[in-house]
Design a protein around this motif. Structure first.
Motif, PDB file in Angstrom:
ATOM      1  N   ALA A 193       0.807  -1.218   0.000  1.00  0.00           N
ATOM      2  CA  ALA A 193       0.000   0.000   0.000  1.00  0.00           C
ATOM      3  C   ALA A 193       0.842   1.270   0.000  1.00  0.00           C
ATOM      4  O   ALA A 193       0.332   2.357  -0.293  1.00  0.00           O
ATOM      5  N   LEU A 194       2.127   1.166   0.328  1.00  0.00           N
ATOM      6  CA  LEU A 194       2.962   2.346   0.525  1.00  0.00           C
ATOM      7  C   LEU A 194       3.484   2.924  -0.782  1.00  0.00           C
ATOM      8  O   LEU A 194       3.861   2.187  -1.705  1.00  0.00           O
ATOM      9  N   ARG A 195       3.564   4.232  -0.828  1.00  0.00           N
ATOM     10  CA  ARG A 195       4.238   4.913  -1.927  1.00  0.00           C
ATOM     11  C   ARG A 195       5.748   4.719  -1.755  1.00  0.00           C
ATOM     12  O   ARG A 195       6.212   4.395  -0.657  1.00  0.00           O
ATOM     13  N   PRO A 196       6.550   4.930  -2.807  1.00  0.00           N
ATOM     14  CA  PRO A 196       8.006   4.890  -2.629  1.00  0.00           C
ATOM     15  C   PRO A 196       8.449   5.869  -1.539  1.00  0.00           C
ATOM     16  O   PRO A 196       7.998   7.015  -1.493  1.00  0.00           O
ATOM     17  N   GLY A 197       9.299   5.397  -0.649  1.00  0.00           N
ATOM     18  CA  GLY A 197       9.754   6.226   0.458  1.00  0.00           C
ATOM     19  C   GLY A 197       8.818   6.275   1.640  1.00  0.00           C
ATOM     20  O   GLY A 197       9.082   6.995   2.612  1.00  0.00           O
ATOM     21  N   GLY A 198       7.710   5.505   1.597  1.00  0.00           N
ATOM     22  CA  GLY A 198       6.737   5.523   2.681  1.00  0.00           C
ATOM     23  C   GLY A 198       7.223   4.788   3.918  1.00  0.00           C
ATOM     24  O   GLY A 198       8.278   4.138   3.918  1.00  0.00           O
ATOM     25  N   VAL A 199       6.426   4.876   4.974  1.00  0.00           N
ATOM     26  CA  VAL A 199       6.819   4.293   6.254  1.00  0.00           C
ATOM     27  C   VAL A 199       5.709   3.406   6.797  1.00  0.00           C
ATOM     28  O   VAL A 199       4.528   3.777   6.760  1.00  0.00           O
ATOM     29  N   LEU A 200       6.073   2.237   7.261  1.00  0.00           N
ATOM     30  CA  LEU A 200       5.164   1.348   7.976  1.00  0.00           C
ATOM     31  C   LEU A 200       5.543   1.413   9.452  1.00  0.00           C
ATOM     32  O   LEU A 200       6.693   1.143   9.813  1.00  0.00           O
ATOM     33  N   VAL A 201       4.576   1.778  10.291  1.00  0.00           N
ATOM     34  CA  VAL A 201       4.807   1.838  11.732  1.00  0.00           C
ATOM     35  C   VAL A 201       4.064   0.676  12.375  1.00  0.00           C
ATOM     36  O   VAL A 201       2.852   0.544  12.221  1.00  0.00           O
ATOM     37  N   THR A 202       4.795  -0.170  13.081  1.00  0.00           N
ATOM     38  CA  THR A 202       4.185  -1.359  13.674  1.00  0.00           C
ATOM     39  C   THR A 202       4.284  -1.312  15.190  1.00  0.00           C
ATOM     40  O   THR A 202       5.337  -0.976  15.744  1.00  0.00           O
ATOM     41  N   SER A 203       3.171  -1.650  15.843  1.00  0.00           N
ATOM     42  CA  SER A 203       3.168  -1.670  17.307  1.00  0.00           C
ATOM     43  C   SER A 203       2.493  -2.918  17.859  1.00  0.00           C
ATOM     44  O   SER A 203       2.277  -3.013  19.065  1.00  0.00           O
ATOM     45  N   GLY A 204       2.144  -3.864  16.992  1.00  0.00           N
ATOM     46  CA  GLY A 204       1.465  -5.055  17.489  1.00  0.00           C
ATOM     47  C   GLY A 204       1.343  -6.122  16.431  1.00  0.00           C
ATOM     48  O   GLY A 204       1.542  -5.861  15.234  1.00  0.00           O
TER      49      GLY A 204
END
Length: 322
Positions: A233-244
């Protein structure tokens, strides 16, 4: 004092070790205060504790619960910060390798009284009820840190929130909308997708479905079941933040090729600091945004709340009152 506590562990039937009854008042070390709890909320952390995660047999019985709001021993209305730093630690307490949460080394907040370091109380504004304030210290603080500290999102950015319905996910939707983000949310459940729209999502899609646009960031709390979809789903350079990882931590495919080719960032996030909690409280006081409460129960009916969370029959936070 009345409390909900764990007496034994079971990975298959966690509620077997849950008891609701009388426990001794907590000990209050120097530099700590006692908060008389008016409301406390439930988290997945409490279910993991019943499974034996983060606790040892010799620590039992242990009072459960991280989140509470109440009145401290000086008569101030406060919100309790659940992250307890080790003695002498300064700076971001979530980075302290010896940190703990209430209900891990110290008795938790699902009780009539809880003891915490004096620094771990944040003033509760009169605009927030005790029930609303009790939702903030874990799920809402986690969402705040994910979006703004670790995700670095700003007004105009687009964010995907996976798994609408859980406490962190609903907080991400509502805080994101209040901060001017374009919010897209997913759920397998049609009713939960409809609720996500009601609380602030601009668009909703079924879990795993193609998105209308690539997003700047994904707020990921589900884990294995949604990981590939989040990366794609992310654009180039995007960030996935995971907490669980509510669906499990073991990935079928970590999507490493996409991560390096598209220069994506995968960022971990855990809870938040006392100062971030204070900022979150101020944000809610200023914006009028309020935590979504799924249901409110008296503490003596704690088993009903735990059962609902274990079955996934929740949209928002379960709050216990005293």
């Amino acid at each position: 004092m009345l409390a909900a506590y764990v007496t034994s562990f079971s990975s298959d039937s966690p509620l077997e070790g849950l008891e609701v009854g009388e426990r001794p008042d907590p000990e209050v070390p120097d530099g700590w205060t006692t908060v008389t709890v008016k409301a406390a909320s439930l988290n997945h952390h409490d279910l993991w504790s019943l499974r034996g995660v983060g606790l040892k047999e010799e620590q039992l019985p242990m009072v459960l619960g991280c989140d509470a709001a109440g009145v401290d021993d000086e008569g101030n209305e406060v919100v309790v910060h659940a992250v307890v730093a080790s003695p002498g630690w300064s700076g971001d307490e979530t980075l302290d390798p010896r940190r703990s949460l209430l209900s891990e080394r110290h008795p938790g907040a699902l009780a009539e009284r809880v003891a915490v370091p004096r620094r771990n109380v944040v003033p509760k504004p009169s605009s927030l009820s005790f029930e609303e304030a009790a939702c903030l210290p874990t799920a809402w603080l986690t969402a705040y840190r994910m979006l703004f500290t670790r995700g670095g999102l700003k007004a105009g950015d687009t964010v995907l929130v996976q798994g609408a319905g859980g406490g962190v996910a609903t907080a991400c939707i509502m805080l994101g909308r209040a901060a001017g983000l374009r919010v897209i949310a997913t759920s397998r459940d049609e009713a939960k997708r409809a609720r996500a729209l009601e609380i602030g999502a601009h668009e909703v899609v079924e879990s795993g479905a193609r998105l209308p646009v690539k997003v700047d960031a994904v707020m990921e709390t589900v884990g294995r079941a949604t990981w590939s979809h989040s990366i794609r789903a992310l654009r180039p350079g995007g960030v996935l933040v995971t907490s669980g990882t509510t669906s499990g931590p073991k990935l079928d495919d970590a999507e490493l090729t996409r991560i390096f080719f598209l220069q994506l960032s995968v960022v971990g996030s855990t809870m938040g600091t006392r100062d971030e909690l204070a900022s979150l409280v101020s944000m809610l006081d200023a914006t009028g945004v309020r935590p979504l409460v799924d249901r409110t129960l008296p503490l003596d009916r704690a088993r009903d709340g735990f059962a609902a969370m274990a079955e996934g029959d929740v949209f928002g936070k379960i709050v216990f009152t005293l």
